[in-house]
Design a protein around this motif. Structure first.
Motif, PDB file in Angstrom:
ATOM      1  N   UNK A 176     -56.425  67.461   3.829  1.00  0.00           N
ATOM      2  CA  UNK A 176     -55.184  67.765   3.114  1.00  0.00           C
ATOM      3  C   UNK A 176     -53.979  67.165   3.835  1.00  0.00           C
ATOM      4  N   UNK A 177     -53.938  67.316   5.158  1.00  0.00           N
ATOM      5  CA  UNK A 177     -52.836  66.732   5.927  1.00  0.00           C
ATOM      6  C   UNK A 177     -52.816  65.212   5.770  1.00  0.00           C
ATOM      7  N   UNK A 237     -48.582  71.991   2.352  1.00  0.00           N
ATOM      8  CA  UNK A 237     -47.429  71.086   2.301  1.00  0.00           C
ATOM      9  C   UNK A 237     -46.351  71.532   3.287  1.00  0.00           C
ATOM     10  N   UNK A 238     -46.136  72.845   3.398  1.00  0.00           N
ATOM     11  CA  UNK A 238     -45.179  73.364   4.372  1.00  0.00           C
ATOM     12  C   UNK A 238     -45.538  72.897   5.782  1.00  0.00           C
ATOM     13  N   UNK A 239     -46.821  73.022   6.122  1.00  0.00           N
ATOM     14  CA  UNK A 239     -47.261  72.613   7.450  1.00  0.00           C
ATOM     15  C   UNK A 239     -47.078  71.113   7.637  1.00  0.00           C
ATOM     16  N   UNK A 240     -47.483  70.324   6.648  1.00  0.00           N
ATOM     17  CA  UNK A 240     -47.331  68.875   6.740  1.00  0.00           C
ATOM     18  C   UNK A 240     -45.873  68.488   6.926  1.00  0.00           C
ATOM     19  N   UNK A 241     -44.981  69.146   6.189  1.00  0.00           N
ATOM     20  CA  UNK A 241     -43.549  68.858   6.316  1.00  0.00           C
ATOM     21  C   UNK A 241     -43.053  69.160   7.715  1.00  0.00           C
ATOM     22  N   UNK A 251     -64.828  74.503  -1.787  1.00  0.00           N
ATOM     23  CA  UNK A 251     -63.762  74.581  -0.792  1.00  0.00           C
ATOM     24  C   UNK A 251     -62.793  73.438  -1.068  1.00  0.00           C
ATOM     25  N   UNK A 252     -61.804  73.660  -1.908  1.00  0.00           N
ATOM     26  CA  UNK A 252     -60.888  72.580  -2.263  1.00  0.00           C
ATOM     27  C   UNK A 252     -60.103  72.064  -1.059  1.00  0.00           C
ATOM     28  N   UNK A 253     -59.751  70.794  -1.135  1.00  0.00           N
ATOM     29  CA  UNK A 253     -58.798  70.205  -0.193  1.00  0.00           C
ATOM     30  C   UNK A 253     -57.434  70.464  -0.804  1.00  0.00           C
ATOM     31  N   UNK A 254     -56.613  71.232  -0.112  1.00  0.00           N
ATOM     32  CA  UNK A 254     -55.387  71.732  -0.735  1.00  0.00           C
ATOM     33  C   UNK A 254     -54.223  70.744  -0.646  1.00  0.00           C
ATOM     34  N   UNK A 294     -46.597  61.716  -3.180  1.00  0.00           N
ATOM     35  CA  UNK A 294     -46.710  63.170  -3.261  1.00  0.00           C
ATOM     36  C   UNK A 294     -46.171  63.685  -4.586  1.00  0.00           C
ATOM     37  N   UNK A 295     -45.005  63.221  -4.986  1.00  0.00           N
ATOM     38  CA  UNK A 295     -44.406  63.719  -6.231  1.00  0.00           C
ATOM     39  C   UNK A 295     -45.217  63.284  -7.449  1.00  0.00           C
ATOM     40  N   UNK A 296     -45.793  62.092  -7.388  1.00  0.00           N
ATOM     41  CA  UNK A 296     -46.652  61.647  -8.490  1.00  0.00           C
ATOM     42  C   UNK A 296     -47.904  62.512  -8.586  1.00  0.00           C
ATOM     43  N   UNK A 297     -48.468  62.853  -7.424  1.00  0.00           N
ATOM     44  CA  UNK A 297     -49.659  63.703  -7.412  1.00  0.00           C
ATOM     45  C   UNK A 297     -49.330  65.097  -7.942  1.00  0.00           C
TER      46      UNK A 297
END
Length: 342
Positions: free
Chosen positions: A78-79, A180-184, A316-319, A195-198
């Motif tokens: 995910x990251x 996404x919070x963590x990645x940011x 187990x989805x990749x979030x 990201x916005x397109x996804x």
């Protein structure tokens, strides 16, 4: 997986539960009151101390934004989708033939140190050698770090700050937001076009699934996972993905779950206990796949199987929006084309 704790589910139970399609029920009292709280946004990655409040309610801290990151493989994937790379991973990363496991997503597994590939494996010496600045994993039970062995946990946690994010007792959009919070906080540009397109694709897919469920209200879906001896039917509301599908209107078989409240174990002789038009089957390498069930005569006689209405379930989805959008699209397509066979 061995028992996580003496009172926890068995290894097979955990696998059948969707890592846990059922463990969410264990978390019922835990809630996600901190789900909207992030340590910071991308600004924190520029300079100065780094902090992030995780889903245990604990705040990880470092003098600067961590660069040497080690993560559970699904979280690492995910990251990666947000542009944050890790040095090492643990959890199902490689299949028996050396290819990337489904849980590795788009990770180049040749470029990461694999500290452990199965439950109970975590090479502390290799971990130390990576000079880790942050450990990240999922959490299915409150305060239990996914794929971090209990026997070496204390040693591991002394080497670097840790972050745990709910993978149960939540829904897909909430889980994506936390990743996404963590990645940011680690420096990702969450406003990047990719990201916005996804995200736009994800939202379109969610609308499509809602419409499909509305147009086919009589289609019943069963959530299954297979082992050699048992077939597990999971309760949809106890997992992040199927709970979200329910919110979008998908109708699920409701098994008479066991005392733990997560799923019902059926012998192969009784696999026809529930009527279903679509069967979603656990896609992980730890579960038997439909192609391996041809020797089970009762499986072959299920109406959904005979109709070719068996679809994979990303248990187990990749979030990230990038990985979750296709999950919604695939289920929408399955429901749109499904025939009532039960």
């Amino acid at each position: 997986m061995p028992n996580v704790r003496p009172t926890s589910l068995s290894r097979r139970g955990l696998l059948a539960a969707g890592g846990a399609v059922g463990l969410g029920a264990v978390l019922a009292a835990c809630g996600d009151s901190d789900s909207k709280e992030s340590g910071s946004g991308s600004e924190s990655a520029k300079s100065g101390p780094w902090t992030f409040k995780d889903d245990r309610g604990l705040t990880a801290k470092a003098d600067a934004t961590p660069k040497n990151i080690v993560a559970f493989v699904g979280v690492a994937a995910a990251l990666h989708d947000y542009g944050i790379e890790v040095k090492g991973v643990f959890g199902p990363t490689k299949t028996a033939d050396g290819k990337a496991d489904v849980q590795a997503g788009d990770l180049d597994i040749s470029k990461v140190e694999v500290l452990g590939n199965v439950w109970g494996e975590f090479n502390v010496e290799k971990y130390t050698g990576l000079a880790p600045e942050l450990l990240v994993t999922a959490m299915w039970e409150k305060d239990a770090l996914w794929y971090v062995p209990d026997e070496s946990k204390d040693t591991i946690l002394k080497l670097a700050p840790s972050v745990a994010l709910w993978a149960a007792r939540t829904t897909v959009p909430k889980a994506i937001q936390r990743h996404e919070d963590l990645a940011a906080s680690l420096g990702a540009d969450v406003k990047a076009t990719k990201v916005t397109d996804a995200k736009a694709r994800f939202e379109k897919a969610a609308a499509r699934l809602r419409a499909a469920a509305k147009s086919q209200p009589n289609i019943k879906v069963m959530v299954g996972s297979a082992s050699q001896d048992l077939f597990y039917v999971s309760l949809a509301k106890t997992s992040a993905d199927t709970l979200y599908f329910q919110e979008l209107g998908v109708q699920f078989v409701e098994p008479k779950v066991n005392a733990a409240g997560f799923f019902e174990e059926l012998s192969w002789e009784n696999v026809d206990k529930y009527e279903a038009d679509i069967i979603m089957m656990d896609n992980r390498s730890s579960a038997l796949q439909p192609g391996a069930l041809t020797s089970k005569p009762t499986w072959a006689q299920l109406p959904a199987v005979k109709a070719g209405q068996v679809v994979p379930r990303t248990t187990e989805p990749i979030y990230s929006y990038d990985k979750c959008a296709p999950i919604l699209e695939d289920l929408a397509k399955a429901i749109e084309s499904a025939k009532k066979v039960s």
